[in-house]
Scaffold this motif. Structure first.
Motif, PDB file in Angstrom:
ATOM      1  N   ASP A 169      12.975  36.772  10.157  1.00 49.64           N
ATOM      2  CA  ASP A 169      13.997  35.617  10.942  1.00 49.64           C
ATOM      3  C   ASP A 169      13.200  34.389  10.705  1.00 49.64           C
ATOM      4  O   ASP A 169      12.992  33.920  11.979  1.00 49.64           O
ATOM      5  N   VAL A 170      13.230  33.751   9.863  1.00 50.38           N
ATOM      6  CA  VAL A 170      12.299  32.403   9.924  1.00 50.38           C
ATOM      7  C   VAL A 170      13.349  31.591  10.159  1.00 50.38           C
ATOM      8  O   VAL A 170      13.057  30.276  10.900  1.00 50.38           O
ATOM      9  N   LYS A 171      14.774  31.697  10.101  1.00 51.18           N
ATOM     10  CA  LYS A 171      15.886  30.553  10.563  1.00 51.18           C
ATOM     11  C   LYS A 171      15.605  30.294  12.024  1.00 51.18           C
ATOM     12  O   LYS A 171      15.925  28.948  12.317  1.00 51.18           O
ATOM     13  N   HIS A 172      15.495  31.224  12.767  1.00 47.49           N
ATOM     14  CA  HIS A 172      15.402  31.006  14.273  1.00 47.49           C
ATOM     15  C   HIS A 172      14.039  31.118  14.877  1.00 47.49           C
ATOM     16  O   HIS A 172      13.916  30.879  16.024  1.00 47.49           O
ATOM     17  N   SER A 173      13.128  30.849  14.091  1.00 50.98           N
ATOM     18  CA  SER A 173      11.606  30.847  14.470  1.00 50.98           C
ATOM     19  C   SER A 173      10.860  29.640  14.549  1.00 50.98           C
ATOM     20  O   SER A 173      10.458  29.132  13.761  1.00 50.98           O
ATOM     21  N   ARG A 174      10.682  29.293  15.903  1.00 46.18           N
ATOM     22  CA  ARG A 174       9.604  28.227  16.083  1.00 46.18           C
ATOM     23  C   ARG A 174       8.228  28.408  15.529  1.00 46.18           C
ATOM     24  O   ARG A 174       7.601  27.594  15.152  1.00 46.18           O
ATOM     25  N   VAL A 175       7.773  29.709  15.772  1.00 48.54           N
ATOM     26  CA  VAL A 175       6.548  30.175  15.202  1.00 48.54           C
ATOM     27  C   VAL A 175       6.392  29.951  13.795  1.00 48.54           C
ATOM     28  O   VAL A 175       5.489  29.496  13.206  1.00 48.54           O
ATOM     29  N   ALA A 176       7.436  30.577  13.191  1.00 48.85           N
ATOM     30  CA  ALA A 176       7.487  30.372  11.549  1.00 48.85           C
ATOM     31  C   ALA A 176       7.131  28.842  11.010  1.00 48.85           C
ATOM     32  O   ALA A 176       6.400  28.598  10.296  1.00 48.85           O
ATOM     33  N   ARG A 177       7.860  27.975  11.841  1.00 46.75           N
ATOM     34  CA  ARG A 177       7.741  26.521  11.436  1.00 46.75           C
ATOM     35  C   ARG A 177       6.501  26.010  11.812  1.00 46.75           C
ATOM     36  O   ARG A 177       5.785  25.327  10.917  1.00 46.75           O
ATOM     37  N   SER A 178       5.950  26.305  13.050  1.00 50.43           N
ATOM     38  CA  SER A 178       4.355  25.899  13.140  1.00 50.43           C
ATOM     39  C   SER A 178       3.495  26.505  12.153  1.00 50.43           C
ATOM     40  O   SER A 178       2.549  25.602  11.772  1.00 50.43           O
TER      41      SER A 178
END
Length: 313
Positions: A169-178
């Motif tokens: 779930d990259v769409k909702h993930s702040r972890v993924a963006r960082s």
């Protein structure tokens, strides 16, 4: 002077990894590794008050920051929005100003709204530092740092040959963006992103990544598997047909792990949905670095707080 750096190029706040210079990122990681190796700095923040200002629930991040501040000798204040004057209508800004007036110099802020932490940092007093402990779907910089530290411990400082897959779930993930900001900054050789189309962002978040919905193919030869939690609480519509189907298509099992490189590691920011994005045998297996990530979180947060709040030598 910017919101992130002062006129001398020193950190003012840590709000994201996008604006953190590569040398600053590397310096924080090296200092965090020193703390992980047992370096002591018990009086680095003696007399400094740090408030964990959380407008959203948390376990790992809050406790990790508290322990980090304690190990640096800081005084710790805990703010919980559910039991504060926020329930009486006090604004976030007034809450910050009130606590600031008590002489608090450090604020670790978690918020459900994108950009809310940066908005508070923009009005903080001179000499006050704000750390983003996660805001909306946007940023979680210390999680990104601890994930990079975990990768370094497994594979060394040179990321140029690494193949990393981020799943779910990259769409909702702040972890993924960082994590994506940090991986690009550190020169990761190949970043693969895998998940159902409905859970992938439709902006430029994934620029430079190899994007696929074929999980088995995405795992071939990777050095690290970064699993993401299925964030049902942030979804405004049903984006997954069923949990069972999701696990079938995107759940990491011991059979799937065999597709990765022999020395590949498994990562997850937590909390885990066992049997959804990851199976028990993988989460608790020899290649899992999930608890190491938790331990690294304390070291990283010590490095961040020390950098922002300790007196210059």
């Amino acid at each position: 002077m910017s919101l992130h750096l002062d006129a001398n190029g020193q950190f003012r706040h840590l709000l994201d990894l996008e604006h953190l210079p590569v040398d600053g990122l590397d310096r924080l990681l090296r200092r965090a590794q020193a703390f992980a190796d047992g370096a002591q700095a018990a009086q680095a923040l003696a007399g400094v008050a740090v408030c964990t200002l959380f407008f959203e629930p948390s376990t790992r991040t809050r406790l990790s920051f508290q322990l980090a501040a304690q190990r640096l000798g800081a005084q710790i204040l805990n703010f919980d929005a559910s039991t504060s004057s926020a329930t009486k209508g006090e604004t976030d800004l007034d809450t910050l100003r009130t606590i600031q007036a008590m002489g608090v110099r450090g604020f670790v802020v978690r918020h459900k709204q994108d950009g809310a932490v940066a908005a508070l940092a923009a009005v903080a007093n001179p000499g006050v530092a704000v750390v983003n402990a996660g805001d909306g779907r946007s940023h979680h910089p210390t999680q990104g740092l601890l994930d990079m530290l975990t990768l370094r411990q497994a594979h060394g400082d040179d990321f140029s040959t690494l193949k990393v897959v981020m799943v779910g779930d990259v769409k909702h993930s702040r972890v993924a963006r960082s994590d994506l900001h940090a991986l690009r900054a550190l020169g990761c050789g190949e970043i693969r992103v895998c998940g159902p189309a409905a859970l992938l962002p439709d902006d430029d978040t994934l620029h430079g990544c190899v994007v696929t919905d074929d999980f088995d193919a995405a795992l071939d030869g990777v050095d690290a598997m970064m699993m993401l939690r299925l964030q049902r609480e942030r979804m405004t519509e049903g984006l997954v047909d069923s949990i069972e189907d999701y696990h079938r298509d995107y759940g990491l099992t011991s059979l799937r792990v065999r597709r990765a490189a022999v020395n590949a590691i498994v990562m997850h920011p937590g909390p885990m949905n066992r049997g959804v994005e990851i199976s028990d045998e993988v989460a608790d297996g020899a290649q899992s670095r999930i608890l190491q990530q938790v331990a690294n979180g304390v070291a990283v947060r010590m490095a961040v707080l020390e950098s922002l709040l300790s007196a210059p030598e």
